[in-house]
Enzyme design. Structure first.
Site, PDB file in Angstrom:
ATOM      1  N   SER A   1       0.851  -1.249  -0.224  1.00  0.00           N
ATOM      2  CA  SER A   1      -0.017  -0.181   0.137  1.00  0.00           C
ATOM      3  C   SER A   1       0.874   1.284   0.022  1.00  0.00           C
ATOM      4  O   SER A   1       1.948   1.480   0.692  1.00  0.00           O
ATOM      5  CB  SER A   1      -0.682   0.038   1.356  1.00  0.00           C
TER       6      SER A   1
ATOM      7  N   THR B   1      -9.742  -1.146   3.700  1.00  0.00           N
ATOM      8  CA  THR B   1      -9.521  -1.479   2.291  1.00  0.00           C
ATOM      9  C   THR B   1      -9.828  -3.099   2.313  1.00  0.00           C
ATOM     10  O   THR B   1     -10.172  -3.670   3.004  1.00  0.00           O
ATOM     11  CB  THR B   1      -8.073  -1.318   1.466  1.00  0.00           C
TER      12      THR B   1
ATOM     13  N   LYS C   1     -14.039  -3.418   3.617  1.00  0.00           N
ATOM     14  CA  LYS C   1     -14.951  -2.372   3.773  1.00  0.00           C
ATOM     15  C   LYS C   1     -16.541  -2.314   4.230  1.00  0.00           C
ATOM     16  O   LYS C   1     -17.077  -1.685   4.506  1.00  0.00           O
ATOM     17  CB  LYS C   1     -14.925  -1.589   2.298  1.00  0.00           C
TER      18      LYS C   1
ATOM     19  N   GLY D   1     -17.560  -4.364 -11.378  1.00  0.00           N
ATOM     20  CA  GLY D   1     -17.204  -4.613  -9.817  1.00  0.00           C
ATOM     21  C   GLY D   1     -18.357  -4.504  -8.936  1.00  0.00           C
ATOM     22  O   GLY D   1     -19.509  -4.125  -9.523  1.00  0.00           O
TER      23      GLY D   1
ATOM     24  N   GLY E   1     -16.745  -3.052  -2.249  1.00  0.00           N
ATOM     25  CA  GLY E   1     -16.860  -1.905  -1.483  1.00  0.00           C
ATOM     26  C   GLY E   1     -16.608  -0.617  -2.409  1.00  0.00           C
ATOM     27  O   GLY E   1     -17.534   0.302  -2.254  1.00  0.00           O
TER      28      GLY E   1
ATOM     29  N   ARG F   1     -17.929 -10.152 -12.327  1.00  0.00           N
ATOM     30  CA  ARG F   1     -17.730 -11.354 -12.992  1.00  0.00           C
ATOM     31  C   ARG F   1     -18.870 -12.511 -12.432  1.00  0.00           C
ATOM     32  O   ARG F   1     -19.177 -13.479 -13.109  1.00  0.00           O
ATOM     33  CB  ARG F   1     -16.356 -11.759 -12.378  1.00  0.00           C
TER      34      ARG F   1
ATOM     35  N   TYR G   1      -4.191   0.806  -8.625  1.00  0.00           N
ATOM     36  CA  TYR G   1      -2.825   1.494  -8.759  1.00  0.00           C
ATOM     37  C   TYR G   1      -1.544   0.608  -8.293  1.00  0.00           C
ATOM     38  O   TYR G   1      -0.525   1.107  -8.538  1.00  0.00           O
ATOM     39  CB  TYR G   1      -3.018   2.788  -7.893  1.00  0.00           C
TER      40      TYR G   1
ATOM     41  N   GLY H   1      -5.816   5.491 -10.540  1.00  0.00           N
ATOM     42  CA  GLY H   1      -5.934   4.883  -8.927  1.00  0.00           C
ATOM     43  C   GLY H   1      -5.335   5.835  -8.001  1.00  0.00           C
ATOM     44  O   GLY H   1      -5.586   6.005  -6.896  1.00  0.00           O
TER      45      GLY H   1
END
Length: 260
Positions: free
Chosen positions: A14, A60, A64, A121, A124, A146, A203, A225
């Site tokens: 991160s 994260t 979330k 997606g 969260g 998906r 990102y 990102g």
């Protein structure tokens, strides 16, 4: 003061610690921000420790949504979204916010207004993007995932909650604004032809995802990102510290961390 980001596989990966520590230094704030790997089953234990040891923390993947049920208070928009990514610890109480949604709205809201929006997606981040699109009064909102059943459940939940149509689709459709709310960085998740804006939450390991490169090739405006990370992080610091941080300092730290 101590702050943290929690998730799985965040230590060393991160960019949040580099970003926030650079910001704290620039602000002259005596604080430290660290990354903590917290498996799903250890979330309740971490939250007990956080009450006594932290001033705030970010949340994260994969916590979330789950974290919401463990908090003492949740801001109205975060409760409506059903996900929290920023927590303030005050008098040993945990209060949740969603700065992902406000970051998307800040950076992409004007493009979403009156537009067709596709969100890829169903976790969260997707919830945050969906809330931003509805707040911006998008003309139509589509969710692709998906696992279609998850997209369908999310679309139904938000349609009922906000009294407007949200459509789940089995495969990505063309839209004016496309949002990748997944960690996928090395594959095409949607067709960008005809889009005016592309938003990407990913990102790691690089903000130059395959989709970002395609958007740039097509001349489409991009919110990547890093842009989202910095904006949600700046808004989190305002919640924690009551100050407006320097986003330039924060972005520079993220890019240095990523070796860009």
């Amino acid at each position: 003061m101590y702050f943290a980001v929690i998730g799985t596989h965040v230590r060393g990966k991160s960019a949040s610690p580099a970003m926030h520590n650079a910001s704290f230094k620039a602000l002259g704030v005596n604080a430290v921000y660290i990354a903590v790997d917290v498996p799903r089953e250890e979330l309740p234990c971490f939250l007990k420790l956080a009450r006594l040891n932290l001033r705030g923390f970010n949340v994260t993947i994969p916590h979330k949504e789950e974290v919401v049920k463990h908090l003492d208070g949740v801001a109205a928009d975060a409760r409506a979204i059903g996900a929290v990514n920023t927590v303030l610890v005050e008098r040993n109480l945990l209060v949740g916010y969603n700065t992902d949604a406000s970051a998307v709205y800040q950076l992409a809201g004007s493009h979403m207004r009156g537009a067709d929006v596709l969100i890829v997606g169903a976790g969260g981040a997707a919830r945050a993007a969906l809330f931003a699109a509805i707040k911006a009064e998008a003309r139509a909102v589509y969710i692709a995932n998906r696992t279609y059943e998850r997209a369908e459940a999310l679309a139904r939940e938000f349609a009922e909650k906000f009294k407007r149509e949200v459509k789940a689709v089995r495969s990505p459709v063309k839209a004016d604004v496309v949002v990748n709310a997944t960690p996928v960085y090395d594959a095409m998740v949607a067709d960008l032809s005809g889009a005016s804006l592309y938003v990407d939450f990913a990102y790691i390991p690089t903000p130059r995802t395959k989709m970002v490169e395609e958007a740039q090739r097509l001349g489409i405006k991009v919110v990547d990102g890093v842009d989202l990370l910095v904006e949600q992080g700046a808004q989190a610091e305002k919640i924690w510290l009551g100050v407006e941080p320097d986003r330039t300092v924060m972005k520079r730290a993220v890019l240095e961390f990523l070796g860009i």
